[in-house]
Design an enzyme around this catalytic site. Structure first.
Site, PDB file in Angstrom:
ATOM      1  N   GLU A 116      34.332  51.816  32.986  1.00 53.07           N
ATOM      2  CA  GLU A 116      35.781  51.957  33.201  1.00 53.07           C
ATOM      3  C   GLU A 116      36.500  52.323  31.898  1.00 53.07           C
ATOM      4  O   GLU A 116      37.692  52.063  31.748  1.00 53.07           O
ATOM      5  CB  GLU A 116      36.373  50.670  33.793  1.00 53.07           C
ATOM      6  CG  GLU A 116      35.754  50.209  35.092  1.00 53.07           C
ATOM      7  CD  GLU A 116      35.967  51.145  36.290  1.00 53.07           C
ATOM      8  OE1 GLU A 116      36.653  52.181  36.115  1.00 53.07           O
ATOM      9  OE2 GLU A 116      35.431  50.858  37.365  1.00 53.07           O
ATOM     10  N   GLU A 169      55.789  29.387  39.812  1.00 51.00           N
ATOM     11  CA  GLU A 169      55.712  30.092  38.526  1.00 51.00           C
ATOM     12  C   GLU A 169      55.396  31.587  38.660  1.00 51.00           C
ATOM     13  O   GLU A 169      55.571  32.331  37.700  1.00 51.00           O
ATOM     14  CB  GLU A 169      54.619  29.473  37.634  1.00 51.00           C
ATOM     15  CG  GLU A 169      55.057  28.252  36.878  1.00 51.00           C
ATOM     16  CD  GLU A 169      54.759  26.980  37.650  1.00 51.00           C
ATOM     17  OE1 GLU A 169      54.462  27.073  38.858  1.00 51.00           O
ATOM     18  OE2 GLU A 169      54.844  25.902  37.046  1.00 51.00           O
ATOM     19  N   HIS A 210      38.287  46.150  45.589  1.00 52.51           N
ATOM     20  CA  HIS A 210      37.507  46.166  44.335  1.00 52.51           C
ATOM     21  C   HIS A 210      37.881  44.975  43.446  1.00 52.51           C
ATOM     22  O   HIS A 210      37.053  44.096  43.215  1.00 52.51           O
ATOM     23  CB  HIS A 210      37.740  47.510  43.618  1.00 52.51           C
ATOM     24  CG  HIS A 210      36.929  47.689  42.379  1.00 52.51           C
ATOM     25  ND1 HIS A 210      36.427  48.894  41.964  1.00 52.51           N
ATOM     26  CD2 HIS A 210      36.535  46.799  41.430  1.00 52.51           C
ATOM     27  CE1 HIS A 210      35.751  48.744  40.834  1.00 52.51           C
ATOM     28  NE2 HIS A 210      35.807  47.477  40.492  1.00 52.51           N
TER      29      HIS A 210
HETATM   30  O1  2HA Z   1      30.623  47.016  37.004  1.00 54.45           O
HETATM   31  O2  2HA Z   1      33.553  46.334  37.294  1.00 54.45           O
HETATM   32  O3  2HA Z   1      34.527  48.640  38.038  1.00 54.45           O
HETATM   33  C1  2HA Z   1      31.704  47.176  36.186  1.00 54.45           C
HETATM   34  C2  2HA Z   1      32.899  47.304  37.023  1.00 54.45           C
HETATM   35  C3  2HA Z   1      33.266  48.627  37.502  1.00 54.45           C
HETATM   36 ZN    ZN Z   2      35.006  46.640  38.813  1.00 50.70          ZN
END
Ligand code: 2HA
Ligand code: ZN
Length: 282
Positions: A116, A169, A210
């Site tokens: 990333e 909060e 994700h």
């Molecule tokens: O595996 O989290 O988004 C690494 C990650 C990819």
């Molecule tokens: Zn990830």
């Protein structure tokens, strides 16, 4: 000074450990980046090796030209960062036009920075333009937030208001609300660009199906923000599991009182009078 003795390495390592303990880093899931201060770079200069080759970032970050970043490595388990920082992490330098990077320290057994990398650098570029002291970007696989991405509508206003209502909060810790990125390929330019756009104004970005990105000035602030959002999501999952209808909740009037007492400002779009007491509806 040795890199391994630096305070930023200790703080970075603690965040990896704490995130793992929360169950946010299965396998090689999640990644972290830290934009170093000039003084921190100078302090460890003796250990930096600038002879490596330049590689494409995958998204231009001219705003970060010539800067140095600490990052987790691609395929590395965050669990292992505290066991072997030099194997699992690296310091990278961005070139003078912000298109390439090189590893100048770490990943001693080979490898690359996080998959990333473009998302981290593009987010950090947005953050630097907003506030030069926002130096940390943290990505984790937060289970409750991810669960909610299957049932809540793709509507940032609804997401923000629902999360704010879960814990008093919340609205104080992320007054700008949360941003949503529809499903896109991890590691791609597209998902990085969409995230960086949100990070121009918000500190929390949710990657649908994700995980989550959070940012901050310090490691504690960044981790705390992630923890707060995930905690709120966890309570929201419980509320949905109990039928998803609220008998009572923090009201618009209450939020206005929070604004006054804590000196925060909320966008009016979040302060609508609810027509429905069901989670996920206005
Ligand atoms: O595996 O989290 O988004 C690494 C990650 C990819
Ligand atoms: Zn990830």
């Amino acid at each position: 000074m040795k890199v391994l003795e630096a305070q930023f390495v200790k703080d970075f390592t603690k965040m990896c450990h704490d995130g793992y303990m929360q169950g946010w880093h299965e396998g090689n899931g999640g990644n972290i980046s830290y934009r170093m201060r000039e003084s921190e770079v100078e302090n460890v200069r003796e250990e930096l090796n600038e002879s490596g080759e330049w590689k494409e970032i995958g998204g231009p970050v001219p705003g970060l030209a010539n800067e140095y970043f600490v990052m987790t490595g691609s395929g590395k388990f965050l669990r292992n960062v505290e066991l072997d920082f030099a194997d699992t992490c690296c310091i990278v330098k961005v070139n003078e036009d912000g298109t390439k990077y090189k590893v100048v320290w770490g990943l001693v057994n080979g490898g690359r920075p996080t998959s990333e990398l473009p998302a981290h650098l593009m987010n950090l570029e947005s953050l630097k333009a907003r506030d030069p002291e926002l130096r940390i970007v943290y990505h984790c696989h937060s289970p409750k937030v991810t669960a909610l991405t299957f049932v809540l509508p793709m509507d940032e206003v609804i997401w923000t208001r629902e999360l704010w209502e879960m814990v008093s909060e919340c609205s104080i810790f992320f007054p700008q609300g949360v941003g949503l990125v529809e499903w896109m390929m991890p590691g791609s330019y597209e998902i990085s660009k969409a995230s960086a756009e949100i990070m121009k104004t918000k500190n929390v970005v949710i990657w649908v199906h994700h995980g989550m990105f959070a940012c901050g000035h310090t490691f504690d602030e960044t981790f705390g923000l992630m923890h707060i959002v995930e905690k709120a999501a966890s309570i929201l999952v419980d509320v949905i599991s109990m039928g998803g209808v609220k008998r009572q909740a923090i009201s618009v009037e209450n939020f206005r009182a929070i604004e006054k007492v804590f000196g925060v400002h909320f966008d009016e779009k979040y302060l609508y009078e609810r027509k429905s007491n069901k989670v996920g509806e206005y």
